[in-house]
Motif scaffolding. Structure first.
Motif, PDB file in Angstrom:
ATOM      1  N   LEU A  45      35.717  -2.157   4.267  1.00  0.00           N
ATOM      2  CA  LEU A  45      37.104  -2.038   4.226  1.00  0.00           C
ATOM      3  C   LEU A  45      37.802  -0.833   4.851  1.00  0.00           C
ATOM      4  N   ALA A  46      37.347   0.350   4.425  1.00  0.00           N
ATOM      5  CA  ALA A  46      38.030   1.688   4.879  1.00  0.00           C
ATOM      6  C   ALA A  46      37.879   1.610   6.409  1.00  0.00           C
ATOM      7  N   VAL A  47      36.668   1.313   6.974  1.00  0.00           N
ATOM      8  CA  VAL A  47      36.558   1.288   8.764  1.00  0.00           C
ATOM      9  C   VAL A  47      37.602   0.389   9.145  1.00  0.00           C
ATOM     10  N   THR A  48      37.677  -0.904   8.562  1.00  0.00           N
ATOM     11  CA  THR A  48      38.675  -1.752   9.198  1.00  0.00           C
ATOM     12  C   THR A  48      40.186  -1.122   9.100  1.00  0.00           C
ATOM     13  N   ILE A  49      40.550  -0.499   8.074  1.00  0.00           N
ATOM     14  CA  ILE A  49      41.858   0.171   7.840  1.00  0.00           C
ATOM     15  C   ILE A  49      41.707   1.236   8.932  1.00  0.00           C
ATOM     16  N   HIS A  50      41.104   2.222   9.164  1.00  0.00           N
ATOM     17  CA  HIS A  50      40.938   3.220  10.029  1.00  0.00           C
ATOM     18  C   HIS A  50      40.940   2.682  11.102  1.00  0.00           C
ATOM     19  N   ILE A  51      40.125   1.962  11.845  1.00  0.00           N
ATOM     20  CA  ILE A  51      40.396   1.490  13.213  1.00  0.00           C
ATOM     21  C   ILE A  51      41.576   0.573  13.679  1.00  0.00           C
ATOM     22  N   ALA A  52      41.870  -0.135  12.599  1.00  0.00           N
ATOM     23  CA  ALA A  52      42.872  -1.072  12.880  1.00  0.00           C
ATOM     24  C   ALA A  52      44.267  -0.171  12.796  1.00  0.00           C
ATOM     25  N   VAL A  53      44.487   0.872  11.980  1.00  0.00           N
ATOM     26  CA  VAL A  53      45.568   1.692  11.829  1.00  0.00           C
ATOM     27  C   VAL A  53      45.691   3.028  12.802  1.00  0.00           C
ATOM     28  N   VAL A  54      44.517   3.831  12.723  1.00  0.00           N
ATOM     29  CA  VAL A  54      44.727   5.002  13.389  1.00  0.00           C
ATOM     30  C   VAL A  54      44.300   4.887  14.812  1.00  0.00           C
ATOM     31  N   TYR A  55      43.103   4.312  15.051  1.00  0.00           N
ATOM     32  CA  TYR A  55      42.856   4.003  16.530  1.00  0.00           C
ATOM     33  C   TYR A  55      43.767   3.179  17.321  1.00  0.00           C
ATOM     34  N   LEU A  56      43.436   1.719  17.048  1.00  0.00           N
ATOM     35  CA  LEU A  56      44.496   0.720  17.599  1.00  0.00           C
ATOM     36  C   LEU A  56      45.771   0.804  17.302  1.00  0.00           C
ATOM     37  N   GLN A  98      51.253   2.956  24.027  1.00  0.00           N
ATOM     38  CA  GLN A  98      51.843   1.800  24.397  1.00  0.00           C
ATOM     39  C   GLN A  98      51.167   0.755  25.213  1.00  0.00           C
ATOM     40  N   GLN A  99      49.811   0.631  24.652  1.00  0.00           N
ATOM     41  CA  GLN A  99      49.167  -0.255  25.475  1.00  0.00           C
ATOM     42  C   GLN A  99      48.585  -1.242  24.553  1.00  0.00           C
ATOM     43  N   SER A 100      47.862  -2.359  25.097  1.00  0.00           N
ATOM     44  CA  SER A 100      47.451  -3.411  24.008  1.00  0.00           C
ATOM     45  C   SER A 100      45.996  -2.940  23.420  1.00  0.00           C
ATOM     46  N   PRO A 101      45.984  -3.037  22.431  1.00  0.00           N
ATOM     47  CA  PRO A 101      44.798  -2.895  21.494  1.00  0.00           C
ATOM     48  C   PRO A 101      43.807  -3.892  21.910  1.00  0.00           C
ATOM     49  N   ILE A 102      44.122  -4.864  22.403  1.00  0.00           N
ATOM     50  CA  ILE A 102      43.112  -5.941  22.713  1.00  0.00           C
ATOM     51  C   ILE A 102      42.421  -5.790  24.158  1.00  0.00           C
ATOM     52  N   ALA A 103      43.360  -5.140  25.014  1.00  0.00           N
ATOM     53  CA  ALA A 103      42.735  -4.739  26.132  1.00  0.00           C
ATOM     54  C   ALA A 103      41.706  -3.529  25.877  1.00  0.00           C
ATOM     55  N   PHE A 104      42.248  -2.711  25.030  1.00  0.00           N
ATOM     56  CA  PHE A 104      41.416  -1.412  24.790  1.00  0.00           C
ATOM     57  C   PHE A 104      39.846  -1.936  24.266  1.00  0.00           C
ATOM     58  N   LEU A 105      40.039  -2.736  23.437  1.00  0.00           N
ATOM     59  CA  LEU A 105      38.604  -3.469  22.758  1.00  0.00           C
ATOM     60  C   LEU A 105      37.977  -4.147  23.667  1.00  0.00           C
ATOM     61  N   ALA A 106      38.541  -4.781  24.777  1.00  0.00           N
ATOM     62  CA  ALA A 106      38.000  -5.360  25.783  1.00  0.00           C
ATOM     63  C   ALA A 106      37.327  -4.375  26.814  1.00  0.00           C
ATOM     64  N   GLY A 107      37.802  -3.422  26.913  1.00  0.00           N
ATOM     65  CA  GLY A 107      37.146  -2.341  27.694  1.00  0.00           C
ATOM     66  C   GLY A 107      36.087  -1.553  27.175  1.00  0.00           C
ATOM     67  N   ASP A 155      36.733  -8.935  29.867  1.00  0.00           N
ATOM     68  CA  ASP A 155      36.733 -10.263  28.453  1.00  0.00           C
ATOM     69  C   ASP A 155      36.574  -9.850  27.505  1.00  0.00           C
ATOM     70  N   LEU A 156      36.934  -9.917  26.399  1.00  0.00           N
ATOM     71  CA  LEU A 156      36.723  -9.399  24.970  1.00  0.00           C
ATOM     72  C   LEU A 156      35.411 -10.027  24.458  1.00  0.00           C
ATOM     73  N   LEU A 157      35.136 -11.273  25.045  1.00  0.00           N
ATOM     74  CA  LEU A 157      34.023 -12.104  24.231  1.00  0.00           C
ATOM     75  C   LEU A 157      32.721 -11.555  25.015  1.00  0.00           C
ATOM     76  N   PRO A 158      31.640 -10.980  24.235  1.00  0.00           N
ATOM     77  CA  PRO A 158      30.288 -10.284  24.626  1.00  0.00           C
ATOM     78  C   PRO A 158      29.779 -11.138  25.637  1.00  0.00           C
ATOM     79  N   GLY A 159      29.238 -10.705  26.887  1.00  0.00           N
ATOM     80  CA  GLY A 159      28.712 -11.544  27.618  1.00  0.00           C
ATOM     81  C   GLY A 159      29.322 -12.542  28.507  1.00  0.00           C
ATOM     82  N   ALA A 160      30.462 -12.483  28.414  1.00  0.00           N
ATOM     83  CA  ALA A 160      31.509 -13.277  29.429  1.00  0.00           C
ATOM     84  C   ALA A 160      31.422 -12.607  30.733  1.00  0.00           C
TER      85      ALA A 160
END
Length: 418
Positions: free
Chosen positions: A221-232, A241-250, A412-417
């Motif tokens: 729970l703590a990790v989820t909060i930190h990644i979602a709020v602080v990083y993304l 001002q960029q997309s968190p999804i694009a960042f995670l895909a990268g 692509d965000l999906l591993p192996g894509a």
């Protein structure tokens, strides 16, 4: 068989032995106590040698604008991470209802915040090292190490410069020797953890499973909060001002590697590849930020230290004061630079924290069996933070191309894509 699997097997088999054999298995208790003592033995030497090694890489030229930004963000992020860990742990209260009979705890009168602040500066650094005063030891080693770096850069005397390099060479040799010692301790840890788990389950019974589950849930729970709020949320979405999804895909390759091998340092080549190929960061930025982050960014471990401190206090029926919880934050941030690259750094830092706030070190051995599993979560958090900080600093200094790579949907965000 890799050590992580042997430790996992020792954890499972020791647990089964404790549940099935019961009280007779208590004869193994000294074997577990020995593992705890071995961990305690290397705390101060690890701090001295590895912290000097981390400071060795610094120089006045590297501590410029970009370097200052990187270090400042890592420091702030680490403090936030530990605070989140403490907050979530105070909310969930992991360890409540569980008792270690051999983990005695006597509460002393809590010192004032000013006493804690002044106590960081040792009157006698040798005494601080001998008595295990961790904050004072860290402070002295940092001051001494930075003085060596400045002397190396400013002196014209070749013999003085050679002397400085000799000190750093000794620190490097000491660090490598301690890595061998840590390796040996973890090899013995297979026996020690088997004994610790057998004794713990013989004492507590099947209900101990719920204790470990609550500890893991609190960290997740703590990790989820930190990644979602602080990083993304803050670093990527709000500040760049960029997309968190694009960042995670990268960074998906780096995240998968981190979870697989649970080492920020070993993940570094993949992180740098993702920064270059997918995030399109300037090499001058990520080549400084990412290696530094692999050394000093301990967000995942930092929040876990806060959680373990609350967990240990609950197990012995104590409570940590606000000053003691602030002390946990300070230790996690200051010690991170010295121990991040050390094998089993989480266990070592746990020992530091529990020792400093007067909680039983036996708790370290108690949870060591599940630490390899939780370490993967912490490492993934650290690697995410390394790349988020590199992206933010790149944005501030015009060192990232947001028109290509993962930012434009080329990955692509999906591993192996493909």
């Amino acid at each position: 068989m890799a050590i992580v699997y042997r430790i996992g097997a020792a954890f499972v088999l020791g647990s089964i032995a404790g549940l099935t054999i019961g009280e007779p298995v208590m004869v193994l208790e000294p074997l577990g106590d020995l593992f705890v003592r071995l961990l305690s033995m290397i705390v101060v030497p690890i701090i001295i040698f590895t912290l000097l090694m981390g400071i060795k890489e610094l120089s006045p030229t590297s501590l410029g604008k970009i370097g200052g930004q990187v270090v400042a963000i890592y420091a702030v992020s680490s403090m936030i991470a530990v605070t989140i860990g403490l907050a979530v742990a105070n909310l969930i209260e992991p360890g409540t209802g569980m008792t270690l009979t051999d983990a005695d705890f006597e509460a002393d009168e809590a010192p004032s915040f000013m006493d804690v602040f002044l106590g960081i500066v040792p009157e006698n650094p040798i005494e601080a090292m001998a008595t295990g005063d961790i904050l004072a030891t860290i402070f002295f080693v940092i001051v001494f190490g930075l003085a060596l770096v400045l002397l190396r850069e400013s002196t014209d005397d070749e013999s003085v410069r050679d002397g400085v390099e000799t000190v750093f060479n000794v620190a490097e040799a000491g660090s490598k020797a301690l890595f061998k010692v840590v390796w040996g301790i973890m090899e013995y840890g297979v026996i020690g953890i088997f004994a610790l788990m057998a004794v713990a389950f013989a004492e507590a019974g099947i209900e101990v499973f719920s204790t470990f589950a609550m500890l893991a849930l609190t960290l997740i729970l703590a990790v989820t909060i930190h990644i979602a709020v602080v990083y993304l949320g803050v670093m990527i979405l709000l500040l760049t001002q960029q997309s968190p999804i694009a960042f995670l895909a990268g960074i998906k390759d780096a995240l998968l590697t981190a979870v697989s091998i649970s080492s920020s340092s070993a993940t570094l080549p993949v992180s740098m590849s993702n920064a270059d190929d997918n995030l399109h960061l300037n090499e001058g930025i990520y080549s400084f930020s990412l290696p530094l982050g692999a050394t000093i960014n301990m967000d995942g471990t930092g929040m876990y230290l806060g959680i373990v401190a609350i967990f240990a206090a609950n197990i012995v029926g104590a409570s940590l004061t606000l000053v003691e919880q602030v002390t946990v934050v300070a230790i996690a941030v200051l010690a991170g630079i010295g121990t991040a690259g050390v094998p089993s750094a989480g266990l070592i830092l746990m020992t530091l924290v529990l020792t400093q706030v007067g909680l039983p070190v036996a708790v370290v051995g108690f949870i060591a069996g599940i630490d390899p599993l939780l370490d993967r979560i912490r490492t993934m958090t650290n690697v995410t933070g390394d790349l988020a900080v590199a992206t933010l600093v790149g944005y501030w200094n015009g060192g990232v191309d947001f028109t290509s790579g993962s930012w434009s949907g080329e990955t692509d965000l999906l591993p192996g894509a493909d």
